[in-house]
Scaffold this motif. Structure first.
Motif, PDB file in Angstrom:
ATOM      1  N   TRP A 248      33.786  48.368  45.594  1.00  0.00           N
ATOM      2  CA  TRP A 248      33.110  49.353  46.444  1.00  0.00           C
ATOM      3  C   TRP A 248      32.513  50.496  45.623  1.00  0.00           C
ATOM      4  N   TRP A 249      33.342  51.121  44.793  1.00  0.00           N
ATOM      5  CA  TRP A 249      32.800  52.249  44.016  1.00  0.00           C
ATOM      6  C   TRP A 249      31.847  51.754  42.938  1.00  0.00           C
TER       7      TRP A 249
ATOM      8  N   SER B 233      45.859  51.320  42.072  1.00  0.00           N
ATOM      9  CA  SER B 233      47.065  51.636  41.321  1.00  0.00           C
ATOM     10  C   SER B 233      46.650  51.980  39.896  1.00  0.00           C
ATOM     11  N   VAL B 234      47.534  52.661  39.186  1.00  0.00           N
ATOM     12  CA  VAL B 234      47.246  52.931  37.774  1.00  0.00           C
ATOM     13  C   VAL B 234      48.390  52.422  36.904  1.00  0.00           C
ATOM     14  N   ASP B 235      48.026  51.922  35.753  1.00  0.00           N
ATOM     15  CA  ASP B 235      49.009  51.535  34.755  1.00  0.00           C
ATOM     16  C   ASP B 235      49.783  52.794  34.358  1.00  0.00           C
ATOM     17  N   PRO B 236      51.130  52.769  34.423  1.00  0.00           N
ATOM     18  CA  PRO B 236      51.887  53.994  34.182  1.00  0.00           C
ATOM     19  C   PRO B 236      51.721  54.566  32.764  1.00  0.00           C
TER      20      PRO B 236
ATOM     21  N   PHE C 144      47.184  54.751  32.436  1.00  0.00           N
ATOM     22  CA  PHE C 144      46.505  55.213  33.650  1.00  0.00           C
ATOM     23  C   PHE C 144      45.237  54.412  33.942  1.00  0.00           C
ATOM     24  N   GLN C 145      45.185  53.192  33.435  1.00  0.00           N
ATOM     25  CA  GLN C 145      44.052  52.331  33.784  1.00  0.00           C
ATOM     26  C   GLN C 145      44.114  52.010  35.274  1.00  0.00           C
ATOM     27  N   PRO C 146      43.018  52.290  36.012  1.00  0.00           N
ATOM     28  CA  PRO C 146      43.028  52.024  37.453  1.00  0.00           C
ATOM     29  C   PRO C 146      42.728  50.562  37.787  1.00  0.00           C
ATOM     30  N   HIS C 147      43.328  50.116  38.866  1.00  0.00           N
ATOM     31  CA  HIS C 147      43.037  48.777  39.399  1.00  0.00           C
ATOM     32  C   HIS C 147      42.855  48.870  40.900  1.00  0.00           C
ATOM     33  N   SER C 148      41.690  48.489  41.379  1.00  0.00           N
ATOM     34  CA  SER C 148      41.443  48.486  42.823  1.00  0.00           C
ATOM     35  C   SER C 148      42.049  47.238  43.446  1.00  0.00           C
TER      36      SER C 148
ATOM     37  N   GLY D 284      37.816  44.729  37.547  1.00  0.00           N
ATOM     38  CA  GLY D 284      36.612  45.227  38.218  1.00  0.00           C
ATOM     39  C   GLY D 284      36.364  46.701  37.959  1.00  0.00           C
ATOM     40  N   ASP D 285      37.397  47.481  37.688  1.00  0.00           N
ATOM     41  CA  ASP D 285      37.226  48.922  37.459  1.00  0.00           C
ATOM     42  C   ASP D 285      36.827  49.208  36.014  1.00  0.00           C
ATOM     43  N   GLY D 286      37.657  48.743  35.077  1.00  0.00           N
ATOM     44  CA  GLY D 286      37.443  49.078  33.667  1.00  0.00           C
ATOM     45  C   GLY D 286      36.138  48.528  33.109  1.00  0.00           C
ATOM     46  N   THR D 287      35.637  47.428  33.693  1.00  0.00           N
ATOM     47  CA  THR D 287      34.380  46.871  33.184  1.00  0.00           C
ATOM     48  C   THR D 287      33.193  47.769  33.508  1.00  0.00           C
TER      49      THR D 287
END
Ligand SMILES: *[C@@H]1O[C@H](CO)[C@@H](O)[C@H](O)[C@H]1NC(C)=O
Ligand SMILES: *[C@@H]1O[C@H](CO)[C@@H](O)[C@H](O)[C@H]1NC(C)=O
Ligand SMILES: *[C@@H]1O[C@H](CO)[C@@H](O)[C@H](O)[C@H]1NC(C)=O
Ligand SMILES: *[C@@H]1O[C@H](CO)[C@@H](O)[C@H](O)[C@H]1NC(C)=O
Ligand SMILES: *[C@@H]1O[C@H](CO)[C@@H](O)[C@H](O)[C@H]1NC(C)=O
Ligand SMILES: *[C@@H]1O[C@H](CO)[C@@H](O)[C@H](O)[C@H]1NC(C)=O
Ligand SMILES: *[C@@H]1O[C@H](CO)[C@@H](O)[C@H](O)[C@H]1NC(C)=O
Length: 449
Positions: free
Chosen positions: A59-60, A127-130, A133-137, A364-367
């Motif tokens: 989405w984003w 969520s984020v990797d603790p 802090f990599q986000p995952h939708s 999908g986020d980090g790319t």
């Protein structure tokens, strides 16, 4: 025919045929603008005319793809085809895309009774990797069910051939509702605000500007975290304070200051949010930006992600303009951040990477991240004319084309390999949109010469 002659002909054919076909199919393209058009054709395979966004992108991410298209449309105003496609893409998205909002009632004002029907289990979660802090939708079930993946089609062509996609038809008597674009994650909301600002810049259609103002207004009503009483939280749960949401908030305000009639209000927000951000400690001693703050409001040492270094650059350039170039600290600050980022993120050949590439885990986020950096760094160059920066961006843009491309599609590692071999993420619309941002940056910095 004598066997030796036959052999000779076969040999000739063998030498000639692949040569000819490889030239016609994938002839060398050196013009940066033509490269973008080629890559846009590749992107078109994922475009869905009935949702106005791209299958396989989140989405984003789709807001970022729209921003990339609006940017390119502004760089190449004489390309009538591009202008028409861009106008129709924006108009189609503003009408159709709310159906894809992954959590459309989350931010409705509590006075709105239908807000009571908000599901307790959010349909959309990040969520984020603790550690990093990599986000995952995590998008709702079936969000990605409809993949169109015919590489040789450009689905945006349908926009041109069918009058139902005419911009004036789509926008006639239409007033978008800002709440349609909110999903509970304030960073997502602001990506959409920036996309509509870019749509306004590219088309001068005030509908888009008003929509962006409405989105900003909704997010600004959440202002004020436990950290120095300022800033915005990442999402409606009001726990994590991070760099991306706050630099987006600043950049959106700075953009609006020089576009809306309400300049004083947006200048105030831009300056207030910048001052808060610079005091927050997220910008570290190396001039790089970590991901966010911990529960004690201290820098959490989260990974230095490329997009966190990028968004602030666009905001600083816009604030510089909105203040009539009276603040001489803004562009030098931006230049320091841009160079520190490249210094930190680039390999020995000058190509930037995010650490998730190592394990193919950008998702999908980090790319999407690196393209955001490229887009904003190239815009900074427009203000500073810094040739060191433009050379660095050109090297990266060239590498995207030379090393990360297979025909019309791209992989996530811009130093290679090419997509489709399983060693790099992609192709899909997130990866493609990000590569396109890098190619558009190449066009932008090339134009100054
Ligand atoms: C309440 O939310 C619904 C759903 O988005 C919307 O259609 C309606 O106009 C809203 N009502 C008010 C009073 O804002
Ligand atoms: C918000 O917090 C609730 C309760 O702790 C949790 O169930 C939900 O997953 C959280 N949502 C987000 C978007 O973080
Ligand atoms: C486009 O989106 C619609 C609505 O989600 C879906 O039904 C359709 O299958 C999608 N088309 C393609 C080509 O993916
Ligand atoms: C913020 O402060 C309020 C009131 O002091 C407290 O209840 C809340 O837990 C704090 N939130 C965070 C994220 O620290
Ligand atoms: C600054 O960079 C150095 C060298 O890369 C690194 O060791 C250090 O942790 C960085 N400091 C901060 C605050 O990020
Ligand atoms: C934008 O900034 C320029 C330069 O400072 C100024 O001339 C122009 O009036 C501004 N436009 C708006 C709408 O604020
Ligand atoms: C896009 O690329 C990679 C796979 O190569 C993957 O991690 C990411 O989730 C993909 N996105 C979608 C929506 O499939």
């Amino acid at each position: 025919m004598a066997p030796s002659l036959l052999k000779h002909c076969i040999l000739l054919g063998f030498l000639l045929v692949p040569n000819v076909s490889s030239q016609s199919y994938d002839r060398p393209i050196t013009d940066p603008t033509e490269r973008v058009n080629h890559a846009l054709y590749g992107l078109g395979q994922w475009y869905n005319t009935s949702t106005g966004i791209w299958e396989t992108a989140g989405w984003w991410n789709s807001a970022n793809i729209l921003t990339m298209i609006g940017d390119f449309a502004q760089i190449d105003p004489d390309d009538a085809h591009l202008q028409k496609v861009a106008r129709r893409i924006f108009a189609n998205a503003v009408r159709k895309s709310p159906r894809k909002n992954p959590d459309p009632t989350r931010e409705l004002p509590s006075t709105n009774s239908s807000a009571q029907s908000r599901s307790a289990t959010p349909p959309y979660r990040k969520s984020v990797d603790p550690r990093t802090f990599q986000p995952h939708s995590h998008l709702p079930a079936h969000w990605f069910d409809h993949e169109s993946t015919r590489q040789d089609t450009d689905n945006t062509a349908a926009l041109l051939s069918d009058s139902q996609f005419d911009e004036s038809t789509l926008l006639k008597d239409f007033t978008p509702n800002p709440y349609d674009w909110l999903d509970g994650y304030y960073d997502d909301d602001l990506w959409w605000a920036l996309a509509w600002i870019t749509a306004y810049d590219a088309t001068q259609h005030p509908t888009y500007l008003h929509l962006a103002e409405g989105i900003f207004s909704a997010v600004s009503s959440t202002w004020g975290t436990n950290c120095s009483d300022g800033g915005v939280y990442w999402n409606y749960n009001r726990t994590y304070v991070n760099a991306i949401t706050n630099t987006l908030f600043f950049s959106t305000a700075a953009h609006l200051a020089n576009r809306s009639g309400n300049t004083a209000n947006y200048l105030d927000w831009a300056q207030r949010s910048l001052t808060w951000f610079l005091g927050s400690g997220m910008l570290n001693k190396n001039d790089t930006i970590n991901d966010g703050l911990d529960v004690n409001c201290a820098n959490n040492n989260g990974e230095v992600w490329s997009y966190n270094q990028g968004v602030i650059l666009g905001g600083l350039g816009e604030l510089h303009v909105a203040l009539g170039a009276t603040d001489s600290t803004l562009l030098p600050l931006a230049t320091r951040i841009a160079k520190a980022a490249i210094n930190r993120l680039a390999d020995e050949h000058g190509i930037i990477h995010d650490v998730c590439e190592e394990r193919n885990s950008c998702g999908g986020d980090g790319t999407q991240f690196k393209g955001i950096f490229m887009r904003n760094a190239a815009k900074l160059y427009k203000h500073t004319g810094d040739e060191e920066l433009s050379s660095q961006l050109e090297v990266i843009s060239q590498s995207i084309w030379d090393k990360a491309r297979k025909n019309k599609v791209f992989g996530n590692n811009w130093a290679g390999p090419r997509p489709g071999d399983g060693v790099t993420e992609g192709p899909n619309a997130s990866v493609q949109g990000s590569a396109l941002d890098g190619l558009v940056a190449g066009v932008r910095v090339g134009h100054r010469r």
